[in-house]
Design a protein around this motif. Structure first.
Motif, PDB file in Angstrom:
ATOM      1  N   ILE A 249      -3.179   7.396   8.284  1.00  0.00           N
ATOM      2  CA  ILE A 249      -4.176   6.452   8.048  1.00  0.00           C
ATOM      3  C   ILE A 249      -5.333   7.534   7.469  1.00  0.00           C
ATOM      4  N   ALA A 250      -5.224   8.059   7.742  1.00  0.00           N
ATOM      5  CA  ALA A 250      -6.601   9.116   7.095  1.00  0.00           C
ATOM      6  C   ALA A 250      -6.412   9.398   5.960  1.00  0.00           C
ATOM      7  N   LYS A 251      -4.874   9.491   5.779  1.00  0.00           N
ATOM      8  CA  LYS A 251      -5.110   9.677   3.639  1.00  0.00           C
ATOM      9  C   LYS A 251      -5.518   8.706   3.161  1.00  0.00           C
ATOM     10  N   GLY A 252      -5.044   7.380   4.037  1.00  0.00           N
ATOM     11  CA  GLY A 252      -4.807   6.089   3.298  1.00  0.00           C
ATOM     12  C   GLY A 252      -3.685   6.259   2.609  1.00  0.00           C
ATOM     13  N   MET A 253      -2.549   6.644   3.116  1.00  0.00           N
ATOM     14  CA  MET A 253      -0.977   6.252   2.609  1.00  0.00           C
ATOM     15  C   MET A 253      -0.686   5.170   2.674  1.00  0.00           C
ATOM     16  N   MET A 254      -0.138   4.445   2.519  1.00  0.00           N
ATOM     17  CA  MET A 254       0.570   3.239   2.071  1.00  0.00           C
ATOM     18  C   MET A 254       1.266   2.904   1.442  1.00  0.00           C
ATOM     19  N   LEU A 255       2.486   1.294   2.383  1.00  0.00           N
ATOM     20  CA  LEU A 255       3.342   1.346   1.034  1.00  0.00           C
ATOM     21  C   LEU A 255       3.240   0.003   0.144  1.00  0.00           C
ATOM     22  N   LEU A 256       3.164  -0.322  -0.558  1.00  0.00           N
ATOM     23  CA  LEU A 256       2.545  -1.793  -0.881  1.00  0.00           C
ATOM     24  C   LEU A 256       3.618  -2.936  -1.091  1.00  0.00           C
ATOM     25  N   PRO A 257       3.998  -4.156  -1.380  1.00  0.00           N
ATOM     26  CA  PRO A 257       5.795  -4.808  -1.759  1.00  0.00           C
ATOM     27  C   PRO A 257       5.177  -5.028  -2.506  1.00  0.00           C
ATOM     28  N   SER A 258       7.317  -5.330  -2.892  1.00  0.00           N
ATOM     29  CA  SER A 258       7.922  -5.629  -2.342  1.00  0.00           C
ATOM     30  C   SER A 258       8.955  -4.910  -2.395  1.00  0.00           C
ATOM     31  N   ILE A 259       9.552  -3.906  -1.518  1.00  0.00           N
ATOM     32  CA  ILE A 259      11.022  -3.428  -1.906  1.00  0.00           C
ATOM     33  C   ILE A 259      12.015  -4.402  -2.574  1.00  0.00           C
ATOM     34  N   VAL A 260      11.756  -5.006  -1.779  1.00  0.00           N
ATOM     35  CA  VAL A 260      13.283  -5.877  -2.207  1.00  0.00           C
ATOM     36  C   VAL A 260      12.514  -7.048  -2.766  1.00  0.00           C
ATOM     37  N   GLY A 261      12.029  -8.007  -3.946  1.00  0.00           N
ATOM     38  CA  GLY A 261      11.573  -8.624  -4.981  1.00  0.00           C
ATOM     39  C   GLY A 261      12.505 -10.378  -4.683  1.00  0.00           C
ATOM     40  N   GLY A 262      11.544 -11.114  -5.489  1.00  0.00           N
ATOM     41  CA  GLY A 262      12.257 -12.353  -5.495  1.00  0.00           C
ATOM     42  C   GLY A 262      12.522 -12.809  -3.851  1.00  0.00           C
ATOM     43  N   SER A 263      11.862 -12.786  -3.131  1.00  0.00           N
ATOM     44  CA  SER A 263      11.508 -12.892  -1.779  1.00  0.00           C
ATOM     45  C   SER A 263      10.260 -12.729  -1.318  1.00  0.00           C
ATOM     46  N   GLY A 264       9.649 -13.407   0.216  1.00  0.00           N
ATOM     47  CA  GLY A 264       8.693 -13.201   1.545  1.00  0.00           C
ATOM     48  C   GLY A 264       7.354 -13.507   0.203  1.00  0.00           C
ATOM     49  N   PRO A 265       6.481 -13.129   0.853  1.00  0.00           N
ATOM     50  CA  PRO A 265       5.169 -12.872   0.471  1.00  0.00           C
ATOM     51  C   PRO A 265       4.379 -12.936  -0.290  1.00  0.00           C
ATOM     52  N   PHE A 266       5.535 -12.088  -1.214  1.00  0.00           N
ATOM     53  CA  PHE A 266       4.451 -11.624  -2.349  1.00  0.00           C
ATOM     54  C   PHE A 266       5.912 -11.231  -3.421  1.00  0.00           C
ATOM     55  N   PRO A 267       6.422 -12.531  -3.399  1.00  0.00           N
ATOM     56  CA  PRO A 267       7.908 -12.189  -4.066  1.00  0.00           C
ATOM     57  C   PRO A 267       7.866 -12.099  -5.872  1.00  0.00           C
ATOM     58  N   ALA A 268       7.009 -11.478  -6.646  1.00  0.00           N
ATOM     59  CA  ALA A 268       6.201 -10.864  -7.635  1.00  0.00           C
ATOM     60  C   ALA A 268       6.346  -9.278  -8.118  1.00  0.00           C
ATOM     61  N   LYS A 269       5.584  -8.749  -6.762  1.00  0.00           N
ATOM     62  CA  LYS A 269       5.205  -7.891  -6.245  1.00  0.00           C
ATOM     63  C   LYS A 269       6.979  -6.470  -6.766  1.00  0.00           C
ATOM     64  N   THR A 270       5.824  -5.538  -6.960  1.00  0.00           N
ATOM     65  CA  THR A 270       6.738  -4.620  -6.975  1.00  0.00           C
ATOM     66  C   THR A 270       6.443  -3.509  -5.790  1.00  0.00           C
ATOM     67  N   ALA A 271       7.057  -2.800  -5.230  1.00  0.00           N
ATOM     68  CA  ALA A 271       6.474  -1.728  -5.026  1.00  0.00           C
ATOM     69  C   ALA A 271       6.355  -0.146  -5.143  1.00  0.00           C
ATOM     70  N   ARG A 272       5.218   0.063  -4.914  1.00  0.00           N
ATOM     71  CA  ARG A 272       4.592   1.250  -5.436  1.00  0.00           C
ATOM     72  C   ARG A 272       3.980   1.643  -3.789  1.00  0.00           C
ATOM     73  N   TRP A 273       3.897   3.286  -3.778  1.00  0.00           N
ATOM     74  CA  TRP A 273       3.503   4.482  -2.711  1.00  0.00           C
ATOM     75  C   TRP A 273       1.778   4.448  -3.083  1.00  0.00           C
ATOM     76  N   ILE A 274       0.788   4.364  -2.197  1.00  0.00           N
ATOM     77  CA  ILE A 274      -0.590   4.953  -2.630  1.00  0.00           C
ATOM     78  C   ILE A 274      -0.728   6.136  -1.600  1.00  0.00           C
ATOM     79  N   ALA A 275      -1.383   7.588  -2.266  1.00  0.00           N
ATOM     80  CA  ALA A 275      -2.039   8.641  -1.743  1.00  0.00           C
ATOM     81  C   ALA A 275      -0.622   9.354  -0.462  1.00  0.00           C
ATOM     82  N   ASP A 276       0.883   9.266  -1.681  1.00  0.00           N
ATOM     83  CA  ASP A 276       1.313   9.779   0.123  1.00  0.00           C
ATOM     84  C   ASP A 276       1.941  10.844  -1.015  1.00  0.00           C
TER      85      ASP A 276
END
Length: 460
Positions: A327-354
């Motif tokens: 949390i302190a580093k702001g390390m997070m994962l953005l969606p989606s690992i599996v594309g084409g479904s879910g609330p963010f179907p067109a997003k491509t997963a990426r890590w932040i501050a990892d």
């Protein structure tokens, strides 16, 4: 069925997308007292990828034969994943293989289907990729393989396919028809206009309630397994709705259920049935009582599996300890690992501050990601009241704590007499038993509020 005649033990056939199992549920304790499991691979031979139903049938018969001897059972119930149907010939055998719903179709077939599928306002079913809309599968099978399709005389939903092999009685059922198939109108409780457009009105097997006894087992099945020839077989239910059923029968008021497995499927009892956004994988499911239920989904179990295969295991205590640094580093994962479904179907997963992240920090950030995705999906369906979590994620304490904070409500992790198998056993008329519950109040986790704000801002 009176209390005197309700079964003491129920054998449940539970066919998931990844694994299949047959278990025996003790109706007095709600516990699984016997079980057998195996993987459920997709076959790649033949005209398209398909399920190995003959392997599954052999597995089912062997398990029933074993459990008929010890510990014994008095009824059979069935639950399976959705988005599948069996196309049968005049003898009741498969006219075509049972199509894998993850198979994608040629562009021209997909585009043609989009031209005939009903509007979301009619079906409550969003347009989904590959064969997640069952209507798209049937359109593909009819269009690409007209000779084989010409031999089809009956179409049954997947749980009812297995009920039919056991009893000889063909049926469809509303929870399976109502799970994003495009084939069902949940408000009118009838087939949708797509059934007419596909020209399959005469092929659809009769619609039955999940609670119906389709019949006793066939004589040949009884002889092969040693079961009583009077063994009742219940119609069966879609797996996510099986998970919902114990809560419907035990709870009053508004609440949500998060059913976790390959998919994370959210049901909002008392939620928002109108104004759903089909572009974010929200939909109307149909519960075992035939009522429309606002729902949302993402492939959280598959995503968790993919992630943990990448970075390996870590002890729970190390993951808990790594939460603060992630949390302190702001390390997070953005969606989606599996594309084409879910609330963010067109997003491509990426890590932040990892950069230089430890395995434990990646696990902690993954738990936060899954909790954020769950909370966002719940917000899309207007959930109210407490959130109940069942399935594998109910044992992930970090996920549960984070979800309580993000949703600002009590989260209840339920085990014991919940899940798909126990829910399917309730079709026999037994009463649901209280499962073991762990409560997670929306306590303070330093930095988590701003963490959520940053995560959402990065999705814009």
């Amino acid at each position: 069925m009176t209390d005197m005649t309700k079964p003491r033990r129920v054998a449940v056939i539970d066919i998931g997308k990844t694994n299949a199992k047959v278990v025996v549920i003790d109706t007095r304790s709600g516990e699984e007292i016997a079980g057998d499991r195996r993987s459920n691979p997709v076959l790649r031979d033949g005209i398209y990828p398909h399920y190995d139903v003959e392997m599954l049938w052999s597995f089912i018969l062997a398990s029933l034969r074993q459990f008929a001897q010890e510990p014994g059972f008095d009824a059979i119930s069935i639950t399976t994943h959705g988005a599948s149907a069996a196309l049968l010939d005049e003898n009741g055998d498969l006219a075509m293989p049972v199509l894998d719903y993850e198979h994608s179709y040629p562009v021209e077939i997909r585009e043609a289907y989009l031209g005939i599928r009903p509007d979301f306002s009619e079906t409550g079913s969003p347009s989904l990729p590959a064969g997640l809309n069952l209507g798209a599968q049937i359109h593909f099978q009819k269009t690409a393989f007209p000779q084989e399709f010409a031999t089809v005389r009956s179409i049954v939903t997947y749980a009812q396919y297995w009920a039919g092999r056991l009893t000889g009685v063909q049926a469809t059922e509303t929870t399976s028809l109502g799970c994003h198939t495009d084939l069902w109108n949940p408000r009118r409780k009838t087939f949708s206009s797509l059934v007419t457009r596909l020209g399959i009105e005469q092929l659809m097997a009769p619609v039955r309630s999940a609670f119906d006894v389709l019949g006793p087992v066939r004589k040949s099945v009884a002889q092969e397994t040693g079961m009583s020839p009077d063994m009742p077989v219940y119609c069966g239910i879609h797996d996510s709705n099986a998970s919902l059923l114990p809560h419907l029968l035990r709870r009053e008021g508004d609440f949500s259920v998060v059913s976790t497995g390959t998919w994370v499927v959210n049901f909002a009892i008392g939620g928002m049935a109108d104004g759903l956004d089909p572009g974010r994988d929200t939909l109307l499911n149909v519960d075992a009582l035939g009522r429309p239920v606002p729902s949302s989904r993402f492939m959280g179990g598959r995503e968790y599996e993919k992630l943990t295969q990448q970075f390996g295991p870590a002890p729970d205590e190390e993951i808990e300890a790594a939460l603060g640094s992630a949390i302190a580093k702001g390390m997070m994962l953005l969606p989606s690992i599996v594309g084409g479904s879910g609330p963010f179907p067109a997003k491509t997963a990426r890590w932040i501050a990892d950069d230089n992240a430890t395995v434990a920090e990646r696990h902690a950030a993954t738990a936060l990601y899954l909790a954020l995705m769950t909370e966002f999906s719940l917000s899309l369906i207007g959930r109210k009241g407490p959130v109940l979590v069942e399935g594998p994620f109910a044992s992930n304490a970090l996920y549960l704590k984070a979800l309580a904070v993000f949703a600002d409500t009590d989260v209840i992790a339920v085990s014991g007499s919940t899940g798909t198998s126990a829910g399917a056993a309730l079709l026999t008329g037994i009463k649901p038993l209280a499962g073991r519950e762990r409560y997670f109040a929306p306590g303070a986790i330093e930095g988590l509020g701003s963490y959520r704000q940053v995560w959402k801002a990065k999705l814009v």
